[in-house]
Design an enzyme around this catalytic site. Sequence first.
Site, PDB file in Angstrom:
ATOM      1  N   ASP A  89      49.423  39.502  41.772  1.00 32.83           N
ATOM      2  CA  ASP A  89      49.675  40.064  40.452  1.00 32.83           C
ATOM      3  C   ASP A  89      50.418  39.082  39.556  1.00 32.83           C
ATOM      4  O   ASP A  89      50.903  38.034  40.018  1.00 32.83           O
ATOM      5  CB  ASP A  89      50.505  41.352  40.582  1.00 32.83           C
ATOM      6  CG  ASP A  89      49.751  42.476  41.284  1.00 32.83           C
ATOM      7  OD1 ASP A  89      48.511  42.498  41.188  1.00 32.83           O
ATOM      8  OD2 ASP A  89      50.415  43.326  41.914  1.00 32.83           O
TER       9      ASP A  89
ATOM     10  N   TYR B  78      53.421  38.631  53.285  1.00 33.66           N
ATOM     11  CA  TYR B  78      54.190  38.496  52.046  1.00 33.66           C
ATOM     12  C   TYR B  78      55.672  38.400  52.367  1.00 33.66           C
ATOM     13  O   TYR B  78      56.167  39.054  53.299  1.00 33.66           O
ATOM     14  CB  TYR B  78      53.951  39.687  51.118  1.00 33.66           C
ATOM     15  CG  TYR B  78      52.703  39.588  50.285  1.00 33.66           C
ATOM     16  CD1 TYR B  78      52.728  39.028  49.015  1.00 33.66           C
ATOM     17  CD2 TYR B  78      51.483  40.056  50.768  1.00 33.66           C
ATOM     18  CE1 TYR B  78      51.574  38.933  48.241  1.00 33.66           C
ATOM     19  CE2 TYR B  78      50.324  39.967  50.009  1.00 33.66           C
ATOM     20  CZ  TYR B  78      50.380  39.410  48.743  1.00 33.66           C
ATOM     21  OH  TYR B  78      49.243  39.309  47.980  1.00 33.66           O
TER      22      TYR B  78
END
Length: 276
Positions: free
Chosen positions: A65, A125
């Site tokens: 994002d 992540y």
Amino acid sequence: MVLKAPPIAAFRLLLEYDGSRFQGWQRQGPKQSREGVRTVAGSLEHALHEAGLHLVYLGGAGRTDAGVHALGQVAHLHLEAKGAPRPGELRRLMDGALPQDIAVRDVRTCPPRFHARHDAVDRTYLYQISPRRSAFGKPWIWWVKRNLDLDRLRHAWSAFEGDQDVAAFADLDAEEDGRARMLRCEVAESGSLVLLRVRATHFYRRQVRRMVGASVACALGEEEPRRVLEDLRNPTEAANLYWGAKAAPSSGLFLEAVRYSGDPEPGPPRPTLFIP
């Protein structure tokens, strides 16, 4: 008469980038050139064009994002075979044409059928939280200005591990059901930093930031870890709106690694910078 597609040269790229000034990975079509929207894929395509290469296709392992960084994004790149460079030359050409906030860590040839997203086994992540203000790390951390209860943080973060329905913690497209296998959720400390790391088969949009925001809310005493468990067991639209409002900022989030068949397990969590 059917025209045959020209032969291609296929490459696998390992990339890192500072996402602070990008609107995510995904190229945004005419809007990108018309309105100056800056994306990672768009910048890579521009660099290839500047290097005089004929791009056929570029795809990434994950659509990070806006504002999210990457330490180990993987992409597959198809160029027209005629005049295509060798891997070392391709890396040199891209080094000369890319902006300073994108770096190519590795280039290698691969089978044309290799797909960076579909062939991935899992993704990892990393999120970096700082309990103190730093003069150096602002673009890559979340400075949480109140005391964190690390036991409550670990309790909430570990609730996400396992086969879960994360519909309350993600933005889902109509065809997505929110199911994900969260292979491991880890909490570690390094200097002043608190590191949250998660490895899963796949992720949905804004999922990790909402997971981090929910866990920090629990660590600050604003919420109880049992609410995280309840919203995993019984996700609702109201819960989705609630956790969406508590999402952690993108500054602290990194796509750390994408793993493929035969790749080793990740080592212990490590920060991208040291804050004493």
